[in-house]
Design a protein around this motif. Structure first.
Motif, PDB file in Angstrom:
ATOM      1  N   UNK A  24     -46.017   4.063  -7.098  1.00 61.16           N
ATOM      2  CA  UNK A  24     -44.682   4.679  -6.335  1.00 61.16           C
ATOM      3  C   UNK A  24     -44.390   5.960  -6.819  1.00 61.16           C
ATOM      4  N   UNK A  25     -44.491   6.451  -8.316  1.00 58.01           N
ATOM      5  CA  UNK A  25     -44.423   7.735  -8.788  1.00 58.01           C
ATOM      6  C   UNK A  25     -45.472   8.365  -8.999  1.00 58.01           C
ATOM      7  N   UNK A  26     -45.979   8.944  -8.359  1.00 58.73           N
ATOM      8  CA  UNK A  26     -47.416   9.630  -8.453  1.00 58.73           C
ATOM      9  C   UNK A  26     -47.260  10.696  -9.651  1.00 58.73           C
ATOM     10  N   UNK A  27     -46.223  11.667  -9.413  1.00 58.82           N
ATOM     11  CA  UNK A  27     -45.822  12.611 -10.363  1.00 58.82           C
ATOM     12  C   UNK A  27     -46.233  12.380 -11.657  1.00 58.82           C
ATOM     13  N   UNK A  28     -45.814  11.158 -12.155  1.00 62.03           N
ATOM     14  CA  UNK A  28     -45.953  10.776 -13.386  1.00 62.03           C
ATOM     15  C   UNK A  28     -47.155  10.898 -14.036  1.00 62.03           C
ATOM     16  N   UNK A  29     -48.111  10.206 -13.121  1.00 62.76           N
ATOM     17  CA  UNK A  29     -49.755  10.215 -13.554  1.00 62.76           C
ATOM     18  C   UNK A  29     -50.258  11.776 -13.833  1.00 62.76           C
ATOM     19  N   UNK A  30     -49.801  12.589 -12.527  1.00 63.86           N
ATOM     20  CA  UNK A  30     -50.067  14.192 -12.603  1.00 63.86           C
ATOM     21  C   UNK A  30     -49.680  14.538 -13.896  1.00 63.86           C
ATOM     22  N   UNK A  31     -48.387  14.373 -14.243  1.00 64.27           N
ATOM     23  CA  UNK A  31     -47.844  15.089 -15.360  1.00 64.27           C
ATOM     24  C   UNK A  31     -48.506  14.807 -16.624  1.00 64.27           C
ATOM     25  N   UNK A  32     -48.704  13.388 -16.959  1.00 67.83           N
ATOM     26  CA  UNK A  32     -49.263  12.856 -17.991  1.00 67.83           C
ATOM     27  C   UNK A  32     -50.744  13.573 -18.072  1.00 67.83           C
ATOM     28  N   UNK A  33     -51.606  13.682 -16.975  1.00 70.57           N
ATOM     29  CA  UNK A  33     -52.880  14.369 -17.159  1.00 70.57           C
ATOM     30  C   UNK A  33     -52.827  15.746 -17.899  1.00 70.57           C
ATOM     31  N   UNK A  34     -51.876  16.487 -17.194  1.00 70.92           N
ATOM     32  CA  UNK A  34     -51.516  18.131 -17.458  1.00 70.92           C
ATOM     33  C   UNK A  34     -51.205  18.127 -18.866  1.00 70.92           C
ATOM     34  N   UNK A  35     -50.062  17.341 -19.189  1.00 67.91           N
ATOM     35  CA  UNK A  35     -49.558  17.445 -20.616  1.00 67.91           C
ATOM     36  C   UNK A  35     -50.439  16.844 -21.636  1.00 67.91           C
TER      37      UNK A  35
END
Length: 115
Positions: A24-35
């Protein structure tokens, strides 16, 4: 400039993982990857600096270490660790999807029995 392009592809790689498993919240996985990419690079450079100080106590010139390829090694280490993080998250999401599928199958007959 290259790092901005690299960050975009890390963002896209983890976003596609979340979309594949319909999170549901794709942005969390993207943020995890970048951070995580920046954390892994910082961790590598910190350990490299500690090892350099232990091996050479008079080591005070930080600029020469980054020009000698340590930054490139940190980039490679960060990408390698991101690959392992991606595989870990993929296995975890795959298990969650299998469990939710089993629960959905078990709940099929439960709704008709109550009526």
């Amino acid at each position: 400039m290259l790092s901005i392009l690299l960050i975009y592809f890390v963002y896209k790689y983890f976003r596609d993982l979340a979309r594949k498993y319909k999170v549901k919240q794709e942005w969390k996985y993207s943020l995890i990857g970048v951070v995580a990419y920046f954390v892994f690079q910082f961790l590598f450079l910190f350990v490299w600096g500690v090892v350099e100080v232990i091996n050479n106590p008079n080591y005070a010139d930080i600029d020469t270490s980054f020009n000698s390829g340590v930054g490139f090694l940190a980039l490679l280490f960060g990408m390698l660790m991101l690959y392992f993080l991606h595989k870990y998250l993929e296995k975890r999401l795959q298990k969650q999807q299998e469990i939710s599928t089993v629960n959905e199958i078990e709940n099929i007959g439960a709704s008709t029995e109550n009526e």
